[in-house]
Design a protein around this motif. Structure first.
Motif, PDB file in Angstrom:
ATOM      1  N   LEU A  30       7.397   4.303  -5.386  1.00  0.00           N
ATOM      2  CA  LEU A  30       7.066   3.346  -6.177  1.00  0.00           C
ATOM      3  C   LEU A  30       8.222   2.176  -6.613  1.00  0.00           C
ATOM      4  O   LEU A  30       7.868   0.874  -6.595  1.00  0.00           O
ATOM      5  CB  LEU A  30       6.385   3.944  -7.705  1.00  0.00           C
ATOM      6  CG  LEU A  30       5.101   4.450  -7.634  1.00  0.00           C
ATOM      7  CD1 LEU A  30       4.858   5.227  -9.182  1.00  0.00           C
ATOM      8  CD2 LEU A  30       3.945   3.175  -7.623  1.00  0.00           C
ATOM      9  N   TYR A  62      -1.200   9.980  -9.728  1.00  0.00           N
ATOM     10  CA  TYR A  62      -1.876   8.763 -10.001  1.00  0.00           C
ATOM     11  C   TYR A  62      -1.389   8.155 -11.290  1.00  0.00           C
ATOM     12  O   TYR A  62      -1.240   7.035 -11.711  1.00  0.00           O
ATOM     13  CB  TYR A  62      -3.545   9.144  -9.660  1.00  0.00           C
ATOM     14  CG  TYR A  62      -4.314   7.932 -10.283  1.00  0.00           C
ATOM     15  CD1 TYR A  62      -4.304   6.690  -9.902  1.00  0.00           C
ATOM     16  CD2 TYR A  62      -5.057   8.298 -11.650  1.00  0.00           C
ATOM     17  CE1 TYR A  62      -5.086   5.835 -10.575  1.00  0.00           C
ATOM     18  CE2 TYR A  62      -5.848   7.273 -12.201  1.00  0.00           C
ATOM     19  CZ  TYR A  62      -5.889   6.113 -11.775  1.00  0.00           C
ATOM     20  OH  TYR A  62      -6.860   5.161 -12.525  1.00  0.00           O
ATOM     21  N   TYR A 116      -8.386   2.128  -7.079  1.00  0.00           N
ATOM     22  CA  TYR A 116      -7.262   1.818  -6.030  1.00  0.00           C
ATOM     23  C   TYR A 116      -6.128   0.865  -6.436  1.00  0.00           C
ATOM     24  O   TYR A 116      -4.798   0.786  -6.160  1.00  0.00           O
ATOM     25  CB  TYR A 116      -7.540   1.706  -4.366  1.00  0.00           C
ATOM     26  CG  TYR A 116      -8.636   2.562  -4.201  1.00  0.00           C
ATOM     27  CD1 TYR A 116      -8.488   3.776  -3.924  1.00  0.00           C
ATOM     28  CD2 TYR A 116      -9.820   1.914  -3.602  1.00  0.00           C
ATOM     29  CE1 TYR A 116      -9.434   4.623  -3.586  1.00  0.00           C
ATOM     30  CE2 TYR A 116     -10.744   2.805  -3.180  1.00  0.00           C
ATOM     31  CZ  TYR A 116     -10.809   4.181  -3.157  1.00  0.00           C
ATOM     32  OH  TYR A 116     -11.798   5.084  -2.585  1.00  0.00           O
ATOM     33  N   GLU A 153       0.864  -1.252  -0.060  1.00  0.00           N
ATOM     34  CA  GLU A 153      -0.062  -0.173   0.035  1.00  0.00           C
ATOM     35  C   GLU A 153       1.040   1.125  -0.154  1.00  0.00           C
ATOM     36  O   GLU A 153       1.866   1.219   0.879  1.00  0.00           O
ATOM     37  CB  GLU A 153      -0.879   0.082   1.381  1.00  0.00           C
ATOM     38  CG  GLU A 153      -2.125  -0.867   1.190  1.00  0.00           C
ATOM     39  CD  GLU A 153      -2.958  -0.919   2.557  1.00  0.00           C
ATOM     40  OE1 GLU A 153      -3.960  -1.580   2.605  1.00  0.00           O
ATOM     41  OE2 GLU A 153      -2.427  -0.036   3.431  1.00  0.00           O
ATOM     42  N   ALA A 163       1.853   6.720 -11.927  1.00  0.00           N
ATOM     43  CA  ALA A 163       1.980   5.274 -11.269  1.00  0.00           C
ATOM     44  C   ALA A 163       1.073   4.175 -12.117  1.00  0.00           C
ATOM     45  O   ALA A 163       1.590   3.260 -12.775  1.00  0.00           O
ATOM     46  CB  ALA A 163       1.329   5.202  -9.830  1.00  0.00           C
ATOM     47  N   TYR A 202      -0.600   8.533  -2.261  1.00  0.00           N
ATOM     48  CA  TYR A 202      -0.151   9.647  -2.979  1.00  0.00           C
ATOM     49  C   TYR A 202      -0.738  10.900  -2.777  1.00  0.00           C
ATOM     50  O   TYR A 202      -2.053  10.955  -2.095  1.00  0.00           O
ATOM     51  CB  TYR A 202      -0.344   9.258  -4.628  1.00  0.00           C
ATOM     52  CG  TYR A 202      -1.631   9.049  -5.250  1.00  0.00           C
ATOM     53  CD1 TYR A 202      -2.527  10.193  -5.462  1.00  0.00           C
ATOM     54  CD2 TYR A 202      -2.109   7.831  -5.237  1.00  0.00           C
ATOM     55  CE1 TYR A 202      -3.734   9.942  -5.985  1.00  0.00           C
ATOM     56  CE2 TYR A 202      -3.378   7.543  -5.705  1.00  0.00           C
ATOM     57  CZ  TYR A 202      -4.432   8.650  -6.045  1.00  0.00           C
ATOM     58  OH  TYR A 202      -5.503   8.352  -6.643  1.00  0.00           O
ATOM     59  N   TRP A 250       7.915  10.095  -5.009  1.00  0.00           N
ATOM     60  CA  TRP A 250       6.628   9.383  -5.595  1.00  0.00           C
ATOM     61  C   TRP A 250       7.379   8.209  -6.217  1.00  0.00           C
ATOM     62  O   TRP A 250       6.784   7.159  -6.303  1.00  0.00           O
ATOM     63  CB  TRP A 250       5.604  10.208  -6.215  1.00  0.00           C
ATOM     64  CG  TRP A 250       4.411   9.281  -6.591  1.00  0.00           C
ATOM     65  CD1 TRP A 250       3.983   9.154  -7.981  1.00  0.00           C
ATOM     66  CD2 TRP A 250       3.712   7.892  -5.944  1.00  0.00           C
ATOM     67  NE1 TRP A 250       2.992   8.371  -8.051  1.00  0.00           N
ATOM     68  CE2 TRP A 250       2.630   7.655  -6.902  1.00  0.00           C
ATOM     69  CE3 TRP A 250       3.629   7.947  -4.669  1.00  0.00           C
ATOM     70  CZ2 TRP A 250       1.732   6.654  -6.492  1.00  0.00           C
ATOM     71  CZ3 TRP A 250       2.714   6.712  -4.218  1.00  0.00           C
ATOM     72  CH2 TRP A 250       1.738   6.331  -5.098  1.00  0.00           C
ATOM     73  N   LEU A 280      -2.909   1.990  -4.069  1.00  0.00           N
ATOM     74  CA  LEU A 280      -2.670   3.161  -4.124  1.00  0.00           C
ATOM     75  C   LEU A 280      -3.700   4.094  -4.044  1.00  0.00           C
ATOM     76  O   LEU A 280      -4.654   4.320  -4.352  1.00  0.00           O
ATOM     77  CB  LEU A 280      -2.048   3.544  -5.542  1.00  0.00           C
ATOM     78  CG  LEU A 280      -0.929   2.805  -6.307  1.00  0.00           C
ATOM     79  CD1 LEU A 280      -0.692   3.488  -7.856  1.00  0.00           C
ATOM     80  CD2 LEU A 280       0.361   2.413  -5.420  1.00  0.00           C
TER      81      LEU A 280
END
Length: 372
Positions: free
Chosen positions: A176, A221, A239, A159, A224, A162, A172, A189
């Protein structure tokens, strides 16, 4: 046989993270032992009316469930297996955080069926870690590495958050890459939200914190999502990203409307159209956990309008989208009109868009969507 999923809730923490809105109980070893015994009694009592149900997914969550120690978790899981019909392929997930990984935990819990490990890292950046006030030292992140190298852990989920204030594209990306280095089967996420009951909100309200807009959070978001898609993960909720066949089954089934039984103080159930939460107080739960008529709190039989909005929320989270014509056919013209008005408001804010006749969350809508 009917299908059911089970939530095992351990609402205890050493300390409250700055971003977390959950109401948790102060931990002590003796209190946790008493709590585990209360959960055992509740499981035994609840099972009496569940002979025709098969459990297909179990979520062990909190709080911090590992505070129950391996022996406590074993006791609860063995009681569950003894009293309920568990599917042969039942997925049992356990929420953990860095610092939790003792040899006893990593070796004994799989013997009780734990086969989906959730690592609540949230961030791999020191400054963000301190802002979030995580209940473990930053150095404990290295224990994830030790645990995964020492023990044969499969079906791993990480988990991350962001939109943390001060987060950058670089930090970030670092978070990741840190979790992707373990080649996990699953990632979740979450966008960071400010809840009024949190210390992070108070910092912002006092003018001591700058927060990101939905548009700015959406860029994290998007960053990622692009990377995870390139690596072969598929997105199955707003998510969640998973390798094929590695989805969080509790999440999938909950969104599909599978009946849910919550065990433990503050655990939430949804059975036969009735929603309820356990316990007016922790002491009441400890004293009467085997009597649902006493501990059931906030009991609500959902009417058609509530069921409709519950279904709409699930459709947005699961990425299947809202089909207004299907809503009209199931719930009637009057309720469909209310649903349409709600969707128009979301569309005006650019939180949803139309795609092939269905309403789906936009990237900014995903960044703004509140968990719950």
């Amino acid at each position: 046989m009917n299908e059911i999923i089970i939530q095992l809730n351990f609402p205890f923490c050493f300390k409250h993270c700055s971003f977390c809105p959950q109401s948790v109980c102060k931990y002590s070893p003796q209190l946790m032992r008493t709590y585990v015994d209360a959960m055992v009694r509740e499981i035994q009592s609840a099972a009496a009316d569940m002979d025709d149900y098969e459990v297909t997914a179990v979520s062990i969550e909190g709080g911090s469930p590992v505070l129950a120690e391996p022996s406590g978790l074993q006791k609860v899981l063995r009681t569950l297996r003894k009293n309920f019909h568990l599917a042969e392929d039942v997925q049992i997930s356990l929420q953990t955080m860095p610092g939790d990984y003792s040899r006893a935990l990593m070796q004994k819990l799989p013997e009780c069926g734990v086969n989906h490990w959730i690592f609540g890292v949230q961030t791999a950046d020191l400054k963000e870690h301190l802002l979030l006030e995580r209940p473990y030292s930053y150095e404990a992140l290295s224990m994830v590495d030790v645990a995964l190298k020492t023990f044969d852990v499969h079906d791993r989920s990480f988990e991350l958050l962001y939109g943390i204030p001060g987060q950058t594209e670089h930090t970030w990306e670092h978070s990741l890459l840190s979790v992707l280095s373990y080649e996990p089967e699953h990632l979740t996420l979450y966008p960071l939200h400010l809840y009024k009951e949190t210390s992070l909100y108070r910092k912002w309200h006092e003018g001591n914190l700058n927060v990101y807009t939905a548009q700015e959070k959406a860029t994290f978001y998007q960053q990622a999502r692009t990377r995870l898609n390139e690596l072969g993960y598929h997105q199955y909720t707003i998510y969640d990203f998973a390798k094929p066949g590695c989805e969080n089954q509790y999440r999938v089934k909950e969104l599909a409307g599978t009946e849910r039984l919550g065990i433990g103080y503050k655990a939430e159930s949804f059975l036969d159209g009735v929603s309820y939460k356990n316990g007016h107080s922790l002491q009441q739960y400890l004293d009467h956990s085997d009597d649902l008529s006493v501990i059931a709190n906030q009991v609500t039989r959902l009417d058609d309008e509530s069921l409709m909005y519950k279904e709409m929320r699930s459709a947005l989270v699961s990425l299947t989208g809202i089909d207004l014509s299907a809503i009209r056919g199931k719930y009637g013209e009057a309720l469909a009109e209310k649903a349409g008005e709600a969707l128009q408001q979301m569309e005006a804010k650019k939180d949803i868009s139309q795609h092939e006749g269905k309403c789906l969350l936009t990237d900014t809508g995903i960044a703004e969507f509140v968990i719950g």
